[in-house]
Design an enzyme around this catalytic site. Structure first.
Site: not given
Lengths: 356, 379
Positions: A216, A254
């Site tokens: 990611e 995150h």
């Protein structure tokens, strides 16, 4: 067979009497993980779901020969829990807890790394923090990954995410591609086990035939992984990068998922993989077919040429397969196909491009 | 959390870094009073969390209180890169002989703090990194911490004059303490200025704090700027949802950050534009579902909303109950598409169908369906 955990894994659960610790202990026991001990300071001597509880990890290890630990304690205690497990001689430490200050993680990371270099055994290993843990289907699960979506097989999965990993694993399972180990390395900026560590372990694992890497935005772990693959990984790898539409400068859930100073974009990471010949899925549902396709033409060129030669030699001494196939009644061919369901699923998933 | 310059300078001052005296003003009148109290020439600086303030006309000199009033009025009327200027910093101005760059940040891959130093200060450091990377010196700080002799050795090539070298080394040591004890992920001085008299000063300050460390920094609370937060962002923070507004018209509510990003990407892939990132987390209580729907419909011109839930530990039936209860309390005026799969999926479908709702199993199907619904609304 798997990486990091298997049937020999003997687990101690740190924070076993907490809400998450207790729930997931039940889930892990039900899956078949050998949960041999729990730790909650002040609750030593109690039992939870038949698992003995200790006041500290060292005691638990002495009494039960635990060789792995999973951490569910609150963020403020989590770094201490990592230190405690490492000092107790536990070989694998999986920190599920989210929200550790980076300064705390750094201290714990370097403590574990120093012990590892002193031991010279590759242990202890820290996985996480802020991760779903790992599962070796049919053998053991440590963490919170749901067991029912996995099945044993040849694909290693490594990911910075949680539910996105489940999504991909389920799609692999539906396509007939089982997994050797599924590993969530965590969404924090500083984590104990990175993509390169996982790739190295999967490359050395004889049962892993292909690797799915789910990255990611943020940081440069994926770019470094691409370089590592180019130099050291001969098994096929398929990559996917989440966050292609993420705006710069914003943290996407995150702590580590942020494009800063124009670097860490999905486009850069995808380009890094493509540059070293790793197929990159545009969307998650492309992953199983890309993996099947990559595994289908996996053997290196020299081997493949040799195999081709041997096949041609064999073919010369018997009727051509196509002719033989034509000679068989259709019903018999269908039965033969039905005996190989996994193979068929793979071919279907590959859109007919695999294993030809 | 990103700090404003005036907040970052408060943090720096606490660690003894040489910042020039100044105060923040919200009106031209306040700016005039601060300038009068400081005396002499002052600099008026827009307090917005973007780079390039100077180029946008957000930094001006003022000679005396009346000029400070005028300049502050002009700057407070500006919008810089989409952000309205609500505050200005009024600080004593300094004459500058040299401008350098000094910062400490986290090197994620080496897992150590990194010092970045450059003689090319006062400009965009990312630009320097692109065009003249050799002009940036990088040095990791060892695990045991930074020692004064290391600071001096690093700075020596850029500070030939003895007094300036000791001042700069003292600044670097204090910056290290501020970074480390202050739980920063970035502490930057740009420019680190040298005056004609040879004084070394931190003329600007940029700080990013590690949000995970806020439990041990009560003092951070006063820096949380309610003006910088939209209503949606505040509700999201209070309810423990992770939310980022985007520019599209298709809302999404997803469990898990990675899946939420992948959902946005998939919306784009199939020709739609995502309106937001929203991670509802592992919880499924109706209150969170309601908050999520309210945030999305309140902040964007959303034409349809997609729920994308992968029930691993989260139970699909819990989420279905949450959606049903939320819709009963506050009906949604736009189409809703639900994708559910995983734990207790069957029970979830039953709950939804009893309430006139349905759900798809595949993520691709769900995304295509929500885009189609959004187009119907438009048409």
């Amino acid at each position: 067979m798997s990486i990091f955990i298997d049937k020999s894994t003997r687990l101690v659960v740190q924070g076993i009497t907490g809400r998450d610790g207790a729930f997931h202990t039940g889930q892990m026991v039900a899956y078949g993980t050998k949960v041999v001990a729990g730790v909650t300071p002040g609750k030593g001597g109690e039992k939870l779901q038949g698992v003995p509880v200790f006041d500290g990890v060292a005691e638990a290890v002495a009494a039960t020969r635990a060789n792995a630990s999973v951490i569910y304690v609150p963020a403020v205690f989590a770094a201490d829990a990592i230190f405690e497990a490492a000092d107790a001689g536990v070989g694998l430490i999986v920190c599920i807890t989210e929200g550790l200050p980076v300064r705390d993680t750094l201290a714990a990371y370097h403590h574990v790394a120093a012990l590892r270099s002193r031991n010279g055994t590759g242990r202890p290993r820290l996985v996480g923090p802020n991760c779903p843990g790992l599962i070796s289907p049919g053998l053991s699960k440590v963490g919170i990954l749901p067991g029912h979506i996995c099945k044993p097989g040849p694909v290693g999965v490594v990911s910075r995410s949680g539910t996105l990993t489940y999504e991909v694993v389920q799609q692999l399972t539906h396509a007939g591609l089982g997994q050797s180990t599924c590993l969530g390395i965590g969404g924090d900026p500083v984590i104990g086990t990175n993509f390169i560590d996982a790739l190295e372990a999967f490359a050395a694992d004889p049962r892993t035939e292909g690797i799915v890497l789910i990255g990611e935005i943020g940081g440069s772990d994926e770019e470094e992984a691409a370089q590592f693959i180019k130099r050291h990984v001969r098994k096929p790898v398929v990559a996917f990068i989440a966050g292609q539409t993420a705006p710069p400068g914003k943290r996407m859930g995150h702590a580590g998922a942020i494009i800063s100073g124009g670097t860490g974009t999905a486009a850069e990471k995808m380009a890094a993989f493509e540059a070293v010949g790793v197929p990159v899925a545009n969307i998650p549902s492309e992953i199983p077919s890309l993996m099947a396709e990559a595994m289908g033409r996996r053997r290196p060129r020299s081997n493949r040429a040799a195999a081709g030669k041997a096949r041609r030699a064999r073919a010369a001494s018997r009727p051509r397969p196509a002719a033989r196939d034509r000679a068989r009644p259709a019903a018999k061919r269908a039965r033969a196909r039905a005996r190989k369901p996994a193979r068929r699923a793979v071919a279907r998933a590959a859109g007919g491009r695999g294993r030809r | 959390m990103n700090l404003h310059e005036y907040q970052a300078k408060e943090l720096f001052a606490r660690y003894g870094l040489p910042v020039l005296p100044g105060q923040v003003a919200q009106t031209p009148e306040e700016a005039r009073d601060i300038a009068a109290a400081l005396g002499g020439t002052v600099v008026i600086k827009a307090q917005v969390l973007v780079g390039g303030r100077g180029k946008a006309g957000g930094v001006k000199l003022a000679h005396g209180p009346d000029e400070a009033y005028d300049r502050a009025r002009d700057i407070l009327a500006l919008t810089i890169k989409g952000l309205p200027v609500r505050k200005v910093l009024v600080a004593r101005a300094a004459e500058i002989a040299r401008e350098l760059y000094l910062a400490i940040l986290l090197d994620r891959s080496r897992k150590l703090p990194l010092i970045m130093l450059s003689a090319a200060g006062g400009v965009d450091i990312e630009e320097v990194a692109r065009t003249a990377p050799h002009r940036i010196v990088r040095r990791h700080i060892p695990l045991e911490g930074l020692r004064p002799y290391q600071a001096r050795a690093l700075l020596k090539p850029l500070f030939r004059e003895g007094s300036q070298l000791t001042q700069a080394a003292d600044i670097l040591m204090k910056l290290w303490r501020a970074y480390s004890e202050g739980d920063c992920s970035l502490a930057e001085i740009n420019p680190l200025a040298v005056t004609p008299e040879g004084k070394v000063l931190a003329l600007d300050a940029k700080v990013i704090l590690d949000d995970n460390a806020d439990v041990r920094h009560r003092e951070w609370e006063i820096w949380r700027d309610p003006d910088e937060e939209t209503l949606g962002q505040r509700v999201a923070r209070e309810k423990g949802l992770s939310y980022v507004k985007l520019d599209g018209d298709i809302g999404c509510v997803v469990n898990g950050a990675g899946l939420a990003m992948a959902t946005m990407d998939l919306i784009k892939h199939y020709g739609g534009e995502p309106a937001n990132f929203l991670d509802i987390g592992g919880s499924s209580n109706p209150e969170k579902v309601t908050a999520a729907l309210r945030i999305i419909t309140g902040e964007s011109r959303v034409r349809a909303i997609l729920f994308n839930i992968f029930g691993g530990i989260t139970r699909c039936d819990d989420v279905a109950n949450g959606i049903v209860q939320s819709l009963k309390q506050s009906p949604l005026p736009i189409p809703l598409v639900i994708r559910l799969t995983g734990t207790n999926e069957e029970q979830a479908r039953k709950i939804l169908s009893e309430n006139g709702l349905s759900a798809t199993t595949s993520m691709d199907e769900g995304v295509r369906a929500v885009i189609a619904k959004a187009q119907e609304v438009t048409a």
